[in-house]
Scaffold this active site. Structure first.
Site, mmCIF file in Angstrom:
data_model
loop_
_atom_site.group_PDB
_atom_site.id
_atom_site.type_symbol
_atom_site.label_atom_id
_atom_site.label_comp_id
_atom_site.label_asym_id
_atom_site.label_seq_id
_atom_site.Cartn_x
_atom_site.Cartn_y
_atom_site.Cartn_z
ATOM 1 N N SER A 24 0.812 -1.214 0.000
ATOM 2 C CA SER A 24 0.000 0.000 0.000
ATOM 3 C C SER A 24 0.853 1.275 0.000
ATOM 4 O O SER A 24 1.534 1.558 -0.974
ATOM 5 C CB SER A 24 -0.965 -0.042 1.193
ATOM 6 O OG SER A 24 -1.992 0.894 1.055
ATOM 7 N N ASP B 184 10.681 5.481 -9.753
ATOM 8 C CA ASP B 184 10.364 6.184 -11.003
ATOM 9 C C ASP B 184 11.253 7.408 -11.208
ATOM 10 O O ASP B 184 11.633 7.718 -12.344
ATOM 11 C CB ASP B 184 8.891 6.586 -11.027
ATOM 12 C CG ASP B 184 7.957 5.392 -11.208
ATOM 13 O OD1 ASP B 184 8.452 4.319 -11.575
ATOM 14 O OD2 ASP B 184 6.746 5.541 -10.964
ATOM 15 N N LYS C 222 -0.709 -4.337 -3.266
ATOM 16 C CA LYS C 222 -2.027 -3.804 -2.891
ATOM 17 C C LYS C 222 -2.109 -2.348 -3.341
ATOM 18 O O LYS C 222 -1.553 -1.452 -2.709
ATOM 19 C CB LYS C 222 -2.267 -3.901 -1.384
ATOM 20 C CG LYS C 222 -3.656 -3.405 -0.977
ATOM 21 C CD LYS C 222 -3.869 -3.498 0.527
ATOM 22 C CE LYS C 222 -5.273 -3.041 0.904
ATOM 23 N NZ LYS C 222 -5.505 -1.608 0.678
#
Length: 703
Positions: free
Chosen positions: A469, A480, A495
């Site tokens: 999460s 990224d 998740k």
């Protein structure tokens, strides 16, 4: 709460009034149809990805409900299933019409079958078992057929009771042999005597089991039916009746009494799903995620068999007052059986706060920051939260001139999205962090608004399969941007959804507590456009571990929401390392050549093989040989338990006066540092951190 959910509230209030109390015909509870109506409407109108109530949905709810009621096929006959199966494609229509005929049929039949089953065990256990007979019990219940007759059902019970007795008999014989080793004059009890005692204990356990079965209320069974519907939307959507909602509220209060472990039900077994950082089980170090708890003993008292026990009842045996001892008989991931002693304690919220350590490697200092969860308190503005604590911890470590940071997110199940965004901002400055999408809307980019960077030095993030999460949001953003090297499991939990807890009482004028619905309302996406759902975050450097080949992530749950993509956000790479790819490749070479990592991978493959073997011998000699063989093979991996590093971990300077004043804090830090010293994963993370180099023009921020 989303605007859509808020909009539903007045509609649902009016909707509930339409059903009022005129639903008592053929109904055990006047609120049953009201609950079904509210649940149906909220799920179809408010869930992120609503399901069509059609025949396919009906078949899946049918399967869910039957499996939830009788997971090990100990109650229903094939003739029952044949009768129930007539409703396979009718349940969707019944839900639409607030019709509970299918539920009543199955519930009443189950009640009959439980009463019948209660009559089986005394007769079965009245006679000695033949432990020389070559037979097996296969515990892969999904593949096991339903009994065609009551005689067949009794045989299923016979095998299960024989296994329970065999397990106790083996324990009794082992204990007798241990007594003889200590005292050569000790007169061992005979096999016949021990078998009789083991059977008597199994009978006592079964009596307790059926007492607990009778304590299961009608509302519990109805909640099971409602959850068979709810979980068909996704695995994180669930109905909580009044009692379960109360327990949920307690679990969110910041204190957990007992051993500090989260447990889940898997068929007839109680399984460890997570350990609370800083808790008694975590400090003791023997209990692991994936362990199955078979028996529970209060100190030196006789252990209670909890196989087949409801999760709530099992937890009652396991939890207890601070300072008391509980002994858990567990089946380890490798198949060995072990008794683990844990002294219960109170796990305070303090144990979920950020903590740091300073490690020295070749006269160079590095900082370790452990973040167990992304915590926040929306009700108290001045209360600690993980973002401000993380910023403060970084400032303290910078004063000690650490050259790099490892952020340890292993076992971090997530928490506050807000703090995940703010913590990301400590390392990248202004820019997008995550994309959030509601049902039928375009994704919204959530960004860090602050230009100041708290740490612009080398950064490594350590994750595992249980990092989920909010952990995945932060880790994905750092990956990224190229801001950090991500090291750990092949991929994180996966998740990528958000749930909201809706109090169903606000939708009704009923005087009875209707409970609550935890429902998925949002989905997360990376700034590169990919979802974290199912895929999680793939590590730049993969480290083998015990869970590599086991089913443990979101992708292994029933009915998860799918992976998909949205358009990428606009962002610029951090691009301030000179040897990012070279460092990753060097680490991969070290891991490939490391004998301990090879042993860990070999162990993981063996664990997977053991997990896939579902046949258990009911012949005593074969049963004993299987245990001995497993224990012998397990010794091959003892070197992993003895592994230690030459690294030294210490509390940061600011914490040393606090440690000196508090023995409790001292014990917690000593336990943590002891575990870190034996942590091969942290060692590799430090090695990666030490190798990362910044461009010459980049200087660390000094505050």
């Amino acid at each position: 709460m989303s605007k859509k959910i808020k909009f539903l509230i007045p509609i649902l209030l009016a909707f509930a009034l339409l059903f009022g109390y005129n639903t008592q015909a053929n109904n055990n509870n006047p609120n049953d149809k009201l609950l079904l109506s509210i649940l149906k409407y909220v799920l179809t109108q408010g869930h992120y990805k609503p399901k069509q109530l059609n025949d396919d949905f009906s078949k899946k709810v049918y399967k869910n409900f039957i499996n939830d009621l009788d997971p090990s096929k100990h109650y229903f006959l094939q003739s029952d299933i044949d009768e129930f199966s007539k409703y396979k494609t009718d349940i969707d229509d019944q839900i639409k019409n607030d019709d509970l005929s299918f539920f009543y049929l199955v519930y009443n039949r189950l009640s009959e079958r439980i009463k019948e089953a209660e009559s089986y065990y005394p007769e079965i256990l009245a006679q000695p078992f033949d432990f020389n007979k070559k037979e097996i019990l296969n515990v892969d219940y999904d593949k096991m057929p339903y009994a065609k007759s009551k005689a067949g059902l009794i045989n299923i019970w016979r095998k299960q009771l024989k296994l329970s007795t065999l397990s106790r008999l083996y324990d009794h014989i082992t204990l007798e042999n241990d007594k003889l080793k200590k005292d050569k004059n000790y007169k061992k009890k005979s096999f016949v005597e021990l078998e009789k005692a083991a059977r008597a204990k199994t009978k006592e356990n079964m009596s307790d089991f059926f007492i607990r079965m009778h304590d299961i209320s009608y509302q519990d069974w109805f909640s099971t039916y409602l959850n068979s519907i709810a979980k068909e939307f996704d695995p994180h959507t669930a109905y909580f009746d009044a009692s379960v909602k109360k327990q949920f509220d307690i679990s969110m209060s910041g204190k957990i009494e007992g051993i500090g472990a989260r447990l889940q039900k898997k068929n007839d077994y109680t399984k460890v799903s997570a350990l609370i950082s800083g808790g008694p089980a975590w400090k003791e170090g023997e209990l692991e995620v994936g362990d199955i708890i078979l028996k529970v003993a209060q100190g030196d008292k006789e252990p209670v068999d909890i196989v087949g026990m409801r999760l709530d009842d099992a937890i009652e045996y396991i939890k207890g007052k601070k300072g008391t001892e509980v002994k858990l008989t567990v089946k380890k991931l490798d198949g060995t059986i072990k008794v683990i002693s844990i002294i219960r304690d109170v796990v305070e919220l303090e144990d979920t706060f950020v903590k740091s350590s300073v490690v020295t490697k070749n006269n160079r200092k590095f900082g370790i920051i452990n973040l167990p969860k992304f915590y926040i308190d929306f009700d108290e503005k001045n209360f600690r939260n993980s973002a401000t604590d993380m910023a403060q911890e970084i400032k303290r470590l910078k004063k000690e001139n650490v050259e790099g940071l490892v952020i340890d997110l292993r076992n971090n199940g997530g928490g506050s999205l807000k703090t995940a965004i703010e913590i990301s901002g400590l390392f990248i400055g202004k820019g997008p962090v995550v994309q959030v999408k509601y049902r039928d809307r375009n994704a919204t980019v959530k960004s860090d608004k602050k230009a100041q960077i708290e740490w612009d030095g080398p950064l490594v993030i350590l994750v595992n399969e249980l990092s989920a999460s909010a952990s995945e949001i932060f880790t994905a953003a750092m990956q990224d941007y190229g801001r950090a090297v991500v090291i750990g499991s092949k991929q994180t939990y996966g998740k990528g959804t958000v749930q909201s807890l809706l109090d169903l009482n606000r939708y009704s004028n009923s005087k009875e507590d209707l409970g609550a619905l935890k429902m998925t309302i949002q989905k997360f996406y990376r700034i590169n456009g990919g979802a974290t759902q199912l895929e999680g975050v793939h590590s730049d450097i993969m480290l083998p571990d015990r869970y590599t080949y086991l089913k443990i992530g979101e992708r292994d749950l029933e009915n998860p929401l799918p992976f998909d993509k949205v358009p990428a956000a606009t962002y610029s790479l951090w691009n301030n390392y000179t040897n990012f790819n070279e460092t990753i490749n060097n680490s991969k070479k070290r891991i490939a050549d490391n004998k301990y990592f090879k042993l860990i991978d070999d162990n993981a493959k063996w664990l997977k093989k053991n997990q896939d073997d579902t046949s258990i011998s009911l012949d005593y000699k074969d049963y004993k040989n299987e245990i001995n063989t497993t224990e012998t093979k397990a010794k091959k991996y003892d070197a992993l338990k003895k592994y230690t590093t030459n690294l030294t971990y210490n509390s940061p300077l600011y914490e040393k006066p606090l440690v000196e004043k508090s023995k409790d804090l001292l014990d917690k830090r000593n336990a943590w540092h002891k575990n870190l010293k034996k942590d091969i994963y942290m060692q590799e993370a430090i090695d990666v951190l030490a190798e990362l180099k910044l461009k010459p023009e980049l200087h660390l921020v000094k505050n």
